[in-house]
Design an enzyme around this catalytic site. Structure first.
Site, PDB file in Angstrom:
ATOM      1  N   LEU A 157      37.152  51.958  41.132  1.00 19.65           N
ATOM      2  CA  LEU A 157      36.007  51.880  40.969  1.00 19.65           C
ATOM      3  C   LEU A 157      36.425  50.328  41.565  1.00 19.65           C
ATOM      4  CD1 LEU A 157      34.589  52.967  37.939  1.00 19.65           C
ATOM      5  CD2 LEU A 157      34.981  53.960  39.707  1.00 19.65           C
ATOM      6  N   ARG A 197      33.414  36.147  37.563  1.00 20.03           N
ATOM      7  CA  ARG A 197      33.580  35.303  36.842  1.00 20.03           C
ATOM      8  C   ARG A 197      34.901  34.476  37.934  1.00 20.03           C
ATOM      9  NH1 ARG A 197      35.348  37.856  31.538  1.00 20.03           N
ATOM     10  NH2 ARG A 197      34.478  39.786  33.063  1.00 20.03           N
ATOM     11  N   ASP A 240      39.898  46.448  39.952  1.00 25.08           N
ATOM     12  CA  ASP A 240      40.798  45.669  39.527  1.00 25.08           C
ATOM     13  C   ASP A 240      42.081  45.253  38.566  1.00 25.08           C
ATOM     14  OD1 ASP A 240      39.266  46.261  37.184  1.00 25.08           O
ATOM     15  OD2 ASP A 240      37.345  44.441  36.678  1.00 25.08           O
ATOM     16  N   ASN A 262      40.076  39.378  35.415  1.00 22.77           N
ATOM     17  CA  ASN A 262      38.214  38.341  35.960  1.00 22.77           C
ATOM     18  C   ASN A 262      38.195  37.872  36.462  1.00 22.77           C
ATOM     19  OD1 ASN A 262      36.798  41.572  35.086  1.00 22.77           O
ATOM     20  ND2 ASN A 262      38.115  40.644  33.460  1.00 22.77           N
ATOM     21  N   ASN A 291      57.055  21.997  71.476  1.00 23.87           N
ATOM     22  CA  ASN A 291      56.498  23.235  72.163  1.00 23.87           C
ATOM     23  C   ASN A 291      54.889  23.618  72.697  1.00 23.87           C
ATOM     24  OD1 ASN A 291      55.847  22.481  69.282  1.00 23.87           O
ATOM     25  ND2 ASN A 291      55.871  25.276  69.329  1.00 23.87           N
ATOM     26  N   ALA A 341      73.133  13.096  72.565  1.00 24.25           N
ATOM     27  CA  ALA A 341      72.234  12.435  72.046  1.00 24.25           C
ATOM     28  C   ALA A 341      71.662  11.440  71.936  1.00 24.25           C
ATOM     29  CB  ALA A 341      73.046  12.038  70.239  1.00 24.25           C
TER      30      ALA A 341
HETATM   31  C1  UD1 Z   1      35.283  49.018  30.625  1.00 22.40           C
HETATM   32  C2  UD1 Z   1      35.321  50.288  29.656  1.00 22.40           C
HETATM   33  C3  UD1 Z   1      35.840  50.091  28.509  1.00 22.40           C
HETATM   34  C4  UD1 Z   1      37.412  49.462  28.666  1.00 22.40           C
HETATM   35  C5  UD1 Z   1      37.097  48.658  30.001  1.00 22.40           C
HETATM   36  C6  UD1 Z   1      38.346  48.056  30.226  1.00 22.40           C
HETATM   37  C7  UD1 Z   1      32.913  51.220  30.494  1.00 22.40           C
HETATM   38  C8  UD1 Z   1      31.649  51.329  29.484  1.00 22.40           C
HETATM   39  N1  UD1 Z   1      33.531  50.969  29.120  1.00 22.40           N
HETATM   40  O1  UD1 Z   1      34.083  48.418  30.078  1.00 22.40           O
HETATM   41  O2  UD1 Z   1      35.810  50.836  27.365  1.00 22.40           O
HETATM   42  O3  UD1 Z   1      37.915  48.527  27.546  1.00 22.40           O
HETATM   43  O4  UD1 Z   1      36.740  48.406  31.105  1.00 22.40           O
HETATM   44  O5  UD1 Z   1      38.663  47.250  31.247  1.00 22.40           O
HETATM   45  O6  UD1 Z   1      32.811  51.669  31.164  1.00 22.40           O
HETATM   46  N2  UD1 Z   1      32.295  48.402  37.770  1.00 22.40           N
HETATM   47  C9  UD1 Z   1      31.367  49.944  39.122  1.00 22.40           C
HETATM   48  N3  UD1 Z   1      29.785  49.890  39.082  1.00 22.40           N
HETATM   49  C10 UD1 Z   1      29.656  49.458  37.829  1.00 22.40           C
HETATM   50  C11 UD1 Z   1      30.112  49.270  36.448  1.00 22.40           C
HETATM   51  C12 UD1 Z   1      31.353  49.012  36.812  1.00 22.40           C
HETATM   52  O7  UD1 Z   1      32.185  49.972  40.523  1.00 22.40           O
HETATM   53  O8  UD1 Z   1      27.741  49.976  37.986  1.00 22.40           O
HETATM   54  C13 UD1 Z   1      33.800  48.579  38.589  1.00 22.40           C
HETATM   55  C14 UD1 Z   1      33.735  46.876  38.443  1.00 22.40           C
HETATM   56  O9  UD1 Z   1      33.956  46.899  39.604  1.00 22.40           O
HETATM   57  C15 UD1 Z   1      35.111  47.050  37.306  1.00 22.40           C
HETATM   58  C16 UD1 Z   1      35.496  48.810  36.757  1.00 22.40           C
HETATM   59  O10 UD1 Z   1      33.962  49.787  37.017  1.00 22.40           O
HETATM   60  O11 UD1 Z   1      36.099  47.611  38.698  1.00 22.40           O
HETATM   61  C17 UD1 Z   1      35.085  48.406  35.430  1.00 22.40           C
HETATM   62  O12 UD1 Z   1      33.411  47.599  35.114  1.00 22.40           O
HETATM   63  P1  UD1 Z   1      33.647  46.859  33.607  1.00 22.40           P
HETATM   64  O13 UD1 Z   1      32.135  45.950  33.906  1.00 22.40           O
HETATM   65  O14 UD1 Z   1      34.353  45.665  34.127  1.00 22.40           O
HETATM   66  O15 UD1 Z   1      33.388  47.498  32.587  1.00 22.40           O
HETATM   67  P2  UD1 Z   1      34.105  46.529  31.089  1.00 22.40           P
HETATM   68  O16 UD1 Z   1      32.394  46.307  30.851  1.00 22.40           O
HETATM   69  O17 UD1 Z   1      35.278  46.029  31.647  1.00 22.40           O
HETATM   70 MG    MG Z   2      36.134  44.677  32.424  1.00 26.09          MG
END
Ligand code: UD1
Ligand code: MG
Length: 454
Positions: free
Chosen positions: A12, A19, A105, A230, A372, A409
């Site tokens: 994902l 941030r 990430d 982040n 050069n 030199a």
């Molecule tokens: C998520 C988890 C949480 C966990 C945490 C760990 C869920 C609901 N929660 O929360 O339990 O402790 O990660 O870091 O899954 N992303 C998408 N599309 C979206 C949303 C997110 O691609 O619609 C991707 C983001 O780019 C990222 C990852 O999913 O790489 C996680 O998304 P993020 O919004 O950071 O989730 P958290 O709220 O941190």
């Molecule tokens: Mg997150």
């Protein structure tokens, strides 16, 4: 017989990463010299997945270019982690193995940990979902795992939706999960968005699978591996962890580091045997170091190759295209760019060698410059084997110094020098016997006269 099953990975990466305060998509920020998503993709590749799908936002072409040839799908709008995984359906429909979900990430998850998740997925209780849990020092806003001591999992509760008792749980969700591919999309279809964020939570698939009578499980991993990036503060923390891994791997492979914490490597740094790296060395991408090489303190190297037995530094600078031959010596404050320094040649002090060849056994005096660049084009300097270039020489390219030639030199050389010839370009030296003594005597007398007259 041990069960084996195919693996697919869904990474994902559709999040904006606001941030990071950057125009670059978050997962393109670098760790160990390359995009963090690439670090993760490399670990994933060790599992030889049957499919690897990366979920991006529509405007993230650079991410898609970076992960090619992995399949990419876009998510728009971003409605949550379950919705993100659901975008992989066209690729994974009908796939019956284990689907690993990873976050772009969170790049430090190792292949061993991924394998442990897959292995647990194939356990005798056939869990539908296996979650990588961890116990961070500060559980903060992570989702909490509601399970028992034996590793069975009931559900995951997001921090925003958790009550006080649930928030007190220290076992957290890393986000990495292994899911039974046969029911992944059925589970995702059942996920709703009736929660504090109004998002489709991937974490809900645990409770849904339980309702359907399937077991779910967790395995615990090291907090170091699941650090999510982040901000640039977390990026630096991840870099530190990654650098430690690279240093340890190098030392295990036979490299001596006197102060490893001051040596910075890249994901692709290659070492021979019995290499010594002194303190405060930075090695960028694309560097190969041969057997018995010594990199002395305060060097900066990138896209360079160093032959066996060569010595670099202290304060050596190798830029892209530097090829240092066996047993050659590059000394202090020497910069080499796109140049071949052949076997046994010595460039010991205060020199710039760019777009050049320095023949085997040649000796380049202190302060030599290959000129050069004329402001428009780069030109080549060819120095023959065994040549001797005197200190403070400017070699104005294109120019060729023949084998065994000597350049005096302080010369500025603009024409080719034949083999074994001497070339010197200096104003003729004058000798005025006793001149200095007479000068001092005269000036002293003048000073005395002035002092007397007030
Ligand atoms: C998520 C988890 C949480 C966990 C945490 C760990 C869920 C609901 N929660 O929360 O339990 O402790 O990660 O870091 O899954 N992303 C998408 N599309 C979206 C949303 C997110 O691609 O619609 C991707 C983001 O780019 C990222 C990852 O999913 O790489 C996680 O998304 P993020 O919004 O950071 O989730 P958290 O709220 O941190
Ligand atoms: Mg997150």
């Amino acid at each position: 017989m041990q069960r084996t099953e195919a693996v697919a990975a869904v990474v994902l990466g559709a999040g904006k990463g606001t941030r990071m305060k950057s125009d670059l998509p978050k997962v393109m920020h670098r760790i160990g010299g390359r995009a963090m998503i690439q670090v993760l993709m490399d670990a994933v590749a060790n599992l030889a997945p049957q499919h690897c799908v990366v979920v991006t936002a529509p405007d993230m072409q650079e991410v898609r270019d970076c992960v090619a040839p992995a399949r990419c799908v876009t998510q728009s709008p971003a409605l949550g982690t379950a919705h993100a995984v659901a975008q992989a359906r066209p690729v994974l429909e009908g796939f019956e193995g284990t689907v690993l979900v990873l976050y772009g990430d969170t790049p430090l998850v190792t292949a061993d940990t991924m394998r442990a998740l897959v292995a647990r997925r194939l356990g005798p209780d056939d869990p539908a979902v296996v979650v990588l849990g961890f116990r961070p020092e500060d559980p903060g806003a992570y989702g909490r795992l509601i399970g028992d001591e034996d590793g069975n999992l009931q559900r995951i509760v997001e921090y925003k939706d958790a009550d006080e008792q649930e928030r007190a749980i220290r076992l957290c969700n890393s986000g990495v999960v292994a899911v039974d591919g046969r029911i992944l999309f059925e589970l995702l279809d059942a996920v709703g968005n009736d929660n504090a964020s109004g998002e489709y939570y991937l974490t809900d698939i645990v409770a849904i699978a339980r309702e359907r009578g399937r077991a779910c499980a967790y395995v615990e991993g090291a907090a170091e591996e699941v650090l999510g990036i982040n901000s640039h503060v977390e990026q630096a923390a991840a870099e530190a962890i990654y650098q430690n891994r690279l240093r340890e791997a190098a030392m295990r492979a036979g490299v001596t580091m006197i102060a490893p914490e001051t040596v910075f490597l890249s994901h692709d740094t290659r070492f021979g045997r019995d290499v010594v790296i002194e303190p405060h060395v930075v090695i960028g991408p694309g560097v190969r170091i041969g057997d018995r090489v010594r990199i002395k303190a305060f060097c900066h190297l990138e896209s360079a190759e160093i032959g066996e037995g060569a010595a670099i530094g202290p304060y050596g600078r190798l830029r892209p295209g530097a090829e240092i031959g066996a047993d050659a010596k590059i000394g202090n404050f020497v910069e080499v760019k796109k140049a071949v320094i052949e076997e046994g040649a010595k460039v010991s002090h205060l020199t710039y060698i760019g777009d050049a060849r320095v023949g085997a056994g040649a000796n380049i005096g202190a302060g030599t410059i290959t000129c050069n660049y004329d402001g428009y084009l780069k030109s080549f300097t060819d120095i023959g084997k065994g040549a001797f270039i005197g200190s403070n020489t400017a070699l104005v390219a294109p120019v060729k110094i023949g084998d065994g030639a000597i350049v005096g030199a302080g010369s500025v050389i603009t024409h080719d020098v034949p083999a074994d010839a001497l070339a010197v370009t200096r104003a003729e030296e004058k000798r005025l016997p006793r001149w200095a003594a007479r000068f001092r005597k005269r000036r002293q007398a003048e000073r005395n006269r002035k002092a007397e007259n007030g």
